[in-house]
Design a protein around this motif. Sequence first.
Motif, short mmCIF file in Angstrom:
data_model
loop_
_atom_site.label_atom_id
_atom_site.label_comp_id
_atom_site.label_asym_id
_atom_site.label_seq_id
_atom_site.Cartn_x
_atom_site.Cartn_y
_atom_site.Cartn_z
N ALA A 1 36.26 43.02 91.98
CA ALA A 1 35.71 44.29 92.46
C ALA A 1 36.80 45.34 92.57
O ALA A 1 36.60 46.51 92.19
CB ALA A 1 35.03 44.08 93.81
N ASP A 2 37.96 44.93 93.08
CA ASP A 2 39.09 45.87 93.18
C ASP A 2 39.48 46.41 91.82
O ASP A 2 39.76 47.61 91.65
CB ASP A 2 40.30 45.18 93.82
N ARG A 3 39.49 45.52 90.83
CA ARG A 3 39.88 45.95 89.48
C ARG A 3 38.84 46.90 88.87
O ARG A 3 39.20 47.89 88.22
CB ARG A 3 40.07 44.72 88.59
N LEU B 1 31.84 34.58 78.43
CA LEU B 1 32.56 35.81 78.74
C LEU B 1 34.07 35.63 78.60
O LEU B 1 34.78 36.55 78.18
CB LEU B 1 32.22 36.30 80.15
N ALA B 2 34.56 34.45 78.92
CA ALA B 2 36.00 34.18 78.74
C ALA B 2 36.36 34.27 77.27
O ALA B 2 37.42 34.81 76.89
CB ALA B 2 36.34 32.81 79.30
N ALA B 3 35.50 33.74 76.40
CA ALA B 3 35.76 33.81 74.96
C ALA B 3 35.69 35.25 74.47
O ALA B 3 36.52 35.70 73.66
CB ALA B 3 34.75 32.94 74.21
N LEU B 4 34.71 36.01 74.96
CA LEU B 4 34.55 37.41 74.54
C LEU B 4 35.71 38.26 75.05
O LEU B 4 36.08 39.25 74.40
CB LEU B 4 33.22 37.97 75.06
N ALA B 5 36.28 37.90 76.20
CA ALA B 5 37.42 38.65 76.72
C ALA B 5 38.61 38.57 75.78
O ALA B 5 39.45 39.48 75.73
CB ALA B 5 37.80 38.13 78.10
N GLU B 6 38.72 37.46 75.04
CA GLU B 6 39.79 37.32 74.05
C GLU B 6 39.48 38.07 72.76
O GLU B 6 40.38 38.44 72.01
CB GLU B 6 39.99 35.84 73.73
N ALA C 1 36.44 37.50 84.69
CA ALA C 1 36.99 37.03 85.96
C ALA C 1 35.91 36.98 87.03
O ALA C 1 35.85 36.04 87.84
CB ALA C 1 38.12 37.96 86.41
N GLN C 2 35.04 37.98 87.04
CA GLN C 2 33.93 37.98 88.02
C GLN C 2 33.00 36.80 87.77
O GLN C 2 32.57 36.13 88.73
CB GLN C 2 33.15 39.29 87.91
#
Length: 876
Positions: free
Chosen positions: A749-751, A715-720, A732-733
């Motif tokens: 959760a806030d975001r 997911l970190a890679a996909l976020a980029e 981040a979650q």
Amino acid sequence: MSQRWPLIRRQAEFDAITASLKARSECCGVVLTGDPGVGKTTLARFATESLPGEVRWVAGTESARSIPLGVFAHLVGASTSRDPVTLLSTARQALIHDGDTHQDMVIGVDDAHLLDQLSATFLHQLALDRVVNIVATVRSGETVPDAITSLWKDGHLLRLELMPFTREQSIELVESVLDGPLEGLSADMIWEASGGNALFVRHLVEGALEAGTLRRSGGVWQLRGRAAITSELASLLETRIEKIPSDVLHALQLLTFCEPLDLDVLCALAGENAVEEAERRGLVRIVEERHHLDVRYTHPLFAEVIRRRVGRAAGRRLRGKLVQELSNGAVTGAAHRIRLAELALDSDHSVDPALLASAAADAIGLANVPLGERLARAAFEETGDFGAADLLARALLWQGHAAEAEALLLAFSPDSLTQAQLVRWGTSRIANLFWALGDSEKADDVLAVLRERVTKPSLLPVVEGIGSVCAVFENRPQEAVDAACAVLASERPWAVEWAFFGGGLALALMGRGDEVPALAARSAAVAEQIDGLLRFPAGHGEILALTMTGHFDRAQRRAEQYLAFASSGRYLAWGLANILVGTVELVRGRFTAAAQRLEQAIAALDVGDTADAVSWSVPAYIALGQTYAVLGRIHEGQRVVSEARARSGRHVAVFGPQLELSAAWLAAAQGETSQAIALARSAAESAAAAGQFGVEAAALHLATRFGDHSTAPRLAALAEQCDGELVRIAAAQASASASSDGPGLAAAADRFRTVGALPDAADAYAQAAIAFLRADIKRLSVECAATAAALADECDRMLSPALVEAAHPLPLTIREREIASMVAAGLSNRHIADRLFLSVRTVEGHIYRACIKLGVADRNELAQLMNLTTRPTKNE
């Protein structure tokens, strides 16, 4: 289905009536005014029945108007006197005992405008002396005796105008009788045709049921065809029509075949005096639309009754007059062409085939394909040429009549067509084969023929445009994007629209949603020149792009714009538009609304002889399956997902990963979290293999929500790589979940909550609550659990594994809790072992340890305890 028509309580009006009848000062009752059938008498009687005192009813009638005190005769007895004063005195003594006041007595007067003068005077004296309470009804627009008018003008009675039902009240009334949900489009049709008049609503529904035009499809009641009215209602309306002068009736007959009609045109045909008299009588209204005046019926049902009174020959003649007058000016605009062609088709005038073909194209462009079919069929019967045949085939394929459309197109040999005709022939066949018949292999063969034979540079973009759509539906999104980008600069409207369809959907699924709005803007510039119904499946990619990048408000606005355009079409346009709106409601957590909307969309698209093969509804089935699962409606979810699988194939391979996500939600709803995670990861893998990186991110995020702690690196890679805030928050979650980082999960959760992704926020808060509890930070755990529960309630009490665990924390491992939940669902140890790929002995060991931790004696007590800690599903 219940045949009893219930009372829809109008609380504000009911309270006003009862308050006025209980008053001891100011006024001694109420006068209800309103149109015939609006419900005045029903409400008045309902209100008086709730009072403790005696109620005596009288009713004004035309026949009793010539008899002094005629309506009160049964209450006050006969009198031999002819003196009005004596009659009044005698009547008072008979009704009211000497020396008494009867403020608990209520005199009800129905149709008080029909009272004779002496009865009106008598009622006025009773009100003046405050000896009784009075409730009276008066029909709007009628001449009322002065004595009755003064009742409210002088403040003796409260005047309350009863308005027609609102749309919501009308739906409540109809659904209570039908004992099932009414399709939104059908509800609009009934409400508009009835004007909210309670009596008209009843007769419209009963007439439609009798005619078979109101029927149930997929659990949803749908009205298909013209509004039908009962003979009883027709008789009531005809009573009013029979009093209309012949010249006014002629004007109304013309209007019934062409509404709305330009004021000058109607005056030219029927005469100014007739039109003015019709307006004075309240039969028509003059409205200003686009800087000119149109004439419309005040009430649609009068048009229907007048239409029924006109014979076929007279109808042809009247339409002919309209055609002649409308043809005197220039025929400009789609609406003018459609109206003129439809009138001419049923008139005593000859019809120009070119006008029929042009109007058919207009109707199809406005998404009214049933009308487009009728006009195109008439044009084809006149000419037999390819242009009319293509229009007819397109109208047929949109309605699911795929076999007829294919036969029609196959009657033309490619060798006999020009290259422009060949492109039309080929693209229509591809659309029919691919999305109506579900035969993508044969569609690909036709595409190959086009690529081989079409050589004109101006036509090639159309071929490659539809090729991009075929590619994305066959799950080759990168190929679709490449083809779409290569043809977007074309000036050919169909090339642009096909490119938007294929490229927009592909970009959204690939996680490149920020690029889609530019394609949508390019499409909007040519939208009026393509089939209207194509806008909706093409717009699916735009809506997905906006929701997957977290632009929920923009997605809502665009979906509602599509729904507004659908009003120019009919049932198919409405159904397709509601898939787009339902998609947005789903991601925003409006699950109940989404379920109702998607149910109705599927029912509206259930058309033609090949409805099961029509591909447009597949996204609706997938979304509805997920919605049912989140709401805990497991059996319904299983049925819908099974139906989606039955519609699967190479022609809709692009939706395969999303279908697996719905299956994952169903597994989670049944407590099978391991299976749910496995299905979500499988969806992620198949999406990644196809290049659907946006869907891969969504699938891995879902696995994270179900408790998978291994998704963070990908997911970190996909976020980029992927556009939008949602993927970054999901990454981040996942990172916080992997390390049981309570503050990190709460921050994610806030975001989510800030961008409006409430279901995602609810799960993230629930996971934060669990992490804080494990870290023995009880205050923060309670706060996060409470916030998660509040958001879950805001999302129609959604269910998820994290929410259940946060609400009912138990000292069990993830595997122990899963197996205990499956025990509670009634599965045997063997079934649990088979589903989890474990041995029966291993399952027995987990059950034994769960019993020890929870202090229960055996498997049965474990099931009972688990059922207490999980909210029951809505259909179990």
